[in-house]
Enzyme design. Structure first.
Site, short mmCIF file in Angstrom:
data_model
loop_
_atom_site.label_atom_id
_atom_site.label_comp_id
_atom_site.label_asym_id
_atom_site.label_seq_id
_atom_site.Cartn_x
_atom_site.Cartn_y
_atom_site.Cartn_z
N GLU A 286 46.33 55.31 -64.14
CA GLU A 286 46.71 54.26 -65.08
C GLU A 286 46.29 52.88 -64.54
O GLU A 286 45.81 52.03 -65.29
CB GLU A 286 48.23 54.29 -65.31
CG GLU A 286 48.67 53.76 -66.65
CD GLU A 286 50.13 54.10 -66.93
OE1 GLU A 286 50.37 55.19 -67.49
OE2 GLU A 286 51.01 53.32 -66.56
N GLU A 289 42.66 52.53 -64.99
CA GLU A 289 42.38 52.31 -66.41
C GLU A 289 42.67 50.85 -66.78
O GLU A 289 41.89 50.21 -67.50
CB GLU A 289 43.25 53.26 -67.25
CG GLU A 289 42.81 53.36 -68.70
CD GLU A 289 43.77 54.21 -69.54
OE1 GLU A 289 44.58 54.96 -68.96
OE2 GLU A 289 43.69 54.11 -70.77
N CYS A 312 54.11 57.17 -69.75
CA CYS A 312 54.82 58.19 -68.96
C CYS A 312 55.99 58.77 -69.72
O CYS A 312 56.47 59.84 -69.38
CB CYS A 312 55.41 57.64 -67.68
SG CYS A 312 54.47 56.36 -66.95
N SER A 332 47.90 53.72 -72.59
CA SER A 332 47.06 54.37 -71.58
C SER A 332 46.88 55.83 -71.97
O SER A 332 47.77 56.45 -72.53
CB SER A 332 47.76 54.27 -70.23
OG SER A 332 47.23 55.23 -69.34
N LYS A 371 61.25 65.60 -72.41
CA LYS A 371 60.32 66.34 -71.54
C LYS A 371 60.23 67.81 -71.95
O LYS A 371 59.22 68.46 -71.73
CB LYS A 371 60.75 66.23 -70.08
CG LYS A 371 60.55 64.84 -69.48
CD LYS A 371 59.10 64.56 -69.16
CE LYS A 371 58.90 63.13 -68.67
NZ LYS A 371 57.49 62.72 -68.71
N GLU A 374 57.80 67.67 -74.63
CA GLU A 374 56.48 67.32 -74.11
C GLU A 374 55.77 68.52 -73.50
O GLU A 374 54.60 68.77 -73.77
CB GLU A 374 56.61 66.20 -73.07
CG GLU A 374 55.26 65.69 -72.56
CD GLU A 374 55.39 64.71 -71.40
OE1 GLU A 374 56.13 65.01 -70.43
OE2 GLU A 374 54.76 63.64 -71.46
N GLU A 379 48.52 70.45 -76.59
CA GLU A 379 47.42 69.89 -75.79
C GLU A 379 47.67 70.03 -74.29
O GLU A 379 46.78 69.76 -73.49
CB GLU A 379 47.14 68.44 -76.18
CG GLU A 379 48.26 67.44 -75.94
CD GLU A 379 49.21 67.29 -77.14
OE1 GLU A 379 49.36 68.25 -77.92
OE2 GLU A 379 49.79 66.20 -77.28
N CYS A 516 64.58 55.84 -66.97
CA CYS A 516 64.92 57.26 -66.83
C CYS A 516 66.32 57.47 -66.24
O CYS A 516 66.95 58.49 -66.50
CB CYS A 516 63.92 57.97 -65.95
SG CYS A 516 62.23 57.74 -66.50
#
Lengths: 591, 160
Positions: A286, A289, A312, A332, A371, A374, A379, A516
């Site tokens: 990141e 990037e 994230c 990102s 999560k 996710e 993908e 978090c």
């Protein structure tokens, strides 16, 4: 400041104008019981629909009992919180709430942590009159990838609605229907999966009953651990270690990293690794990037968009896929640390071990419910095999440790395994709001300027304020940074970005309050934000205690690039560590 | 609730937007907007609620919450001949419920529903001010008094 004088339970008290009876009583050490009421003071959230009527008190001169949570104090008021009339009425209110509540406490996932159960205990409810004639509402259960809705257990406190609408501005939940049939549900009473829900889990975090709970993946983990053909790897997110201890009676803010590792070893995981390692990797990708986009932008390339947004947080990713589909090229492309870890574990580490990816089971322990969703995204699978097999919450891990007969508090401190268990201070602070961008700044600064950072603590990026901004001097180049936590704050910030009103270079966004550490999978804080602050403190203390505090100095990250990935943003890194986003704004919500 | 997919025509969408605009697209005007929209469309299908939510910048869940809270609002199209049975006190004590049951039995619909052929819809209301005629049933504009369960099929026959 103008004040008001009144008496509560024969004791005089003086409070500022506008104070509620409930809060005034609290200053005297009188805890009037509440059920629907919720005060997340530091986040500016107060839920007081005065719906449950548990907090009723007697006020002299008034005909009816008054809900103390929403009754303002007045001069000369005489309040009684425990007269026979109040106690009888309170008990009746509770009996009425319970009359339409399932009685399956023994098998309820909320059992032992249920505020309704606690209230029944406190009020000494021993039977529910008329129960044999009472009709029970029945409503279908809704199983989403992260959250289970069992609204038969809903007591209409509306806390979830407050979190979903007022704080997160997601708007997935609303009270629907009326009277006996009323529940909290998504539009057209569709399943959560068909709503704009991001699975942030803040509704679960505040639900007083078992109406909203997480999908429990511990049985699958137990099965994997018992399977001799599988090598089971575990990764733990930074925020877990700052809160897990609370489930074992330790003070909030107690870091239990070493005990957690020891416990995971006792549970039988083959390798105890750290999501923090992948967080360092995230910073490499990141950060690179950011510098690439920044470089192009400064050289006048108009096709490059700034600011860059962190990616994230899966709750946040879901939020922008639903609400900012016109800006999908702004975040990102870096995967989250959880997914980077999975991708590296099932390639680099699998190769090292001489194993096939199918022989590995990757379990993640996360402070998060999103999560779970996710890791199930298509993908993030290779031929149907997910990079991360199961994601369990901090609460689920605590439960596993108890079920496996481990005396947690007496465990010695142990270390993570190598190579995917080595991490830096930069990765630990991912767990708190502002932490990701601080970690990225530490690395980006040194990579960009070629100079050593004198000061590692960017305190200007820390704090609990919902939206923060700071300018960091990159050796003469001012870099404007924005931070938001809580999706409502994210929306405010993003709306400005969309209108082109800001000049940020980089923005960090976390879906949950405090980042978090306040995630939907953490031990329940029951509205006490001092707990969130204690966890944050523990996170920064761990960072300070580390010898290496910059991601690009993690020796195992350096080795990973040398042996496997080449350099950040290389073709291989792109393939394994980056992702793309989907437009979910037009998702058909009809069957 | 209904899952009948409704394709809104361009003009209908434009009309809805116009209604919202006439209330300055204010979230606080939701109930007025819903009233006006139901007046225009006859009912409030999911698609209509979605457009209203977007125009007033509130969640669809919230709009649906309000629609389901007030019995005045309906998500089902009214039948060609809307049947209403008065269940006010006078009609009720004189047997309105048995009359209602007979309508439900013959038409095979519940209260608030419309027959699959779109011909009849069934609803209840409270007092039409004709208590002397209890129990009262209305079909469209026409009022029937002193209706007995046996008389239900004769009423329906009139609309075949």
């Amino acid at each position: 400041m103008e004040t008001i004088k009144l008496t509560i339970d024969n004791r005089p008290v003086e409070v500022p104008v506008g104070t509620t009876v409930y809060k005034a009583a609290k200053t005297l050490g009188i805890d009037i019981p509440v059920l629907c009421y919720m005060d997340l003071h530091d986040l500016g959230i107060e839920n007081k629909p005065a719906g449950c009527r548990i907090c009723i008190v007697e006020i002299e001169g008034r005909r009816n009992l008054a809900p103390s949570c929403s009754t303002a104090c007045a001069n000369g008021m005489v309040v009684k919180t425990h007269t026979t009339r109040v106690i009888n009425a309170r008990r009746t209110v509770m009996e009425l709430i319970l009359s339409d509540h399932p009685k399956d406490c023994l098998t309820c996932p909320k059992s032992g942590r249920c505020e309704l159960q606690d209230m029944a205990v406190k009020l000494g409810i021993r039977n529910i009159p008329g129960q044999e004639y009472a009709e029970m509402s029945t409503y279908k259960k809704d199983f989403s990838p992260s959250i289970i809705r069992d609204v038969d257990k809903c007591i209409m406190c509306r806390r979830c609605e407050t979190m979903c609408n007022d704080f997160q501005t997601v708007g997935a939940l609303s009270a629907v229907n009326r009277g006996f049939m009323s529940v909290v549900a998504p539009a057209f009473e569709q399943d959560l999966e068909k709503s704009p829900c991001t699975y942030c889990g803040q509704c679960v975090a505040v639900c007083p009953t078992g109406a909203l709970t997480e999908v429990d993946h511990t049985p699958k983990v137990i099965r994997a651990l018992a399977d001799p053909t599988k090598t089971v790897i575990v990764q733990t997110a930074p925020a877990v270690r700052a809160a897990l201890g609370e489930e074992f009676g330790l003070e909030p803010g107690t870091s239990v990293t070493g005990k957690m590792v020891a416990a995971l070893r006792q549970l039988g995981f083959d390798y105890i690794f750290d999501t923090d390692f992948a967080a360092d990797l995230t910073i490499m990708e990141e950060g690179t990037e950011l510098l690439t986009r920044l470089g192009k932008h400064l050289s006048g390339d108009k096709s490059v968009k700034l600011p860059i947004l962190t990616s994230c947080c899966p709750g946040w990713v879901g939020f922008f896929e639903h609400n900012y589909s016109d800006m999908l090229d702004v975040p990102s492309t870096a995967k989250s640390p959880q997914q980077m870890f999975g991708a590296i574990a099932k390639t680099y580490f699998a190769e090292k071990m001489g194993k096939k990816r199918e022989e590995l089971v990757v379990v993640s322990v996360m402070p998060c419910l999103a999560k779970k969703f996710e890791c199930q995204r298509d993908e993030f699978k290779v031929d149907g095999n997910p990079d991360v097999d199961y994601s369990i919450s901090t609460r689920e891990l605590a439960h596993l440790i108890k079920e496996f007969n481990v005396r947690f508090n007496e465990l010695p401190d142990e270390d993570f395994d190598r190579p995917l268990g080595e991490s830096t201070g930069a990765s630990i602070i991912f767990g708190a709001t502002g932490g990701v961008i601080e970690a990225a700044t530490r690395t980006a600064y040194e990579l960009h300027t070629g100079k050593k950072l004198e000061r590692l603590d960017f305190t200007e990026l820390r704090g609990m304020e919902g939206i923060r901004s700071a300018t960091i001097d990159f050796n003469g180049l001012p870099i404007n940074i924005g931070i938001a936590h809580g999706l409502g704050n994210a929306r405010k910030l993003l709306d400005e970005v969309r209108l082109g009103k800001t000049n940020y270079h980089a923005i960090e966004i976390m879906a949950c309050p405090g980042g978090c550490i306040g995630g939907g999978g953490q031990p329940l804080h029951h509205g006490d934000t001092s707990i969130l602050k204690a966890r944050t403190k523990a996170i920064y203390a761990e960072d300070t205690g580390k010898t290496i505090r910059k991601s690009h100095e993690n020796p195992y990250i350096i080795k990973l690039y040398e042996e496997f990935l080449g350099k950040p943003m290389s073709e291989k890194a792109h393939h394994l560590l980056h992702t793309h986003y989907f437009d979910k704004s037009k998702k058909d919500i009809f069957i | 609730m209904s899952h009948i997919k409704v394709e809104l025509k361009k003009e209908q969408v434009a009309k809805l937007k116009e209604i919202c605009k006439s209330f300055n697209n204010e979230a606080g005007e939701l109930i007025n907007v819903l009233h006006k929209s139901q007046e225009t469309f006859g009912y409030l299908p999911a698609e209509v609620q979605e457009i209203i939510a977007k125009e007033l910048n509130i969640s669809v869940a919230k709009v649906y919450g309000v629609v389901t809270f007030y019995s005045f609002f309906t998500m089902l199209p009214k039948g060609q001949h809307p049947i209403s049975i008065c269940t006010g006190t006078a009609c009720y004590v004189r047997g309105a419920e048995k009359v209602l049951d007979e309508f439900k039995r013959i038409l095979e619909v519940k209260v608030g529903e419309t027959t699959p052929d779109g011909k009849f819809s069934l609803s209840c209301l409270r007092c039409v001010g004709a208590c002397g005629l209890a129990p009262v049933v209305s079909v469209g504009e026409k009022i029937y008094g002193r209706v007995s369960p046996d008389g239900v099929k004769d009423i329906l026959k009139e609309y075949e």
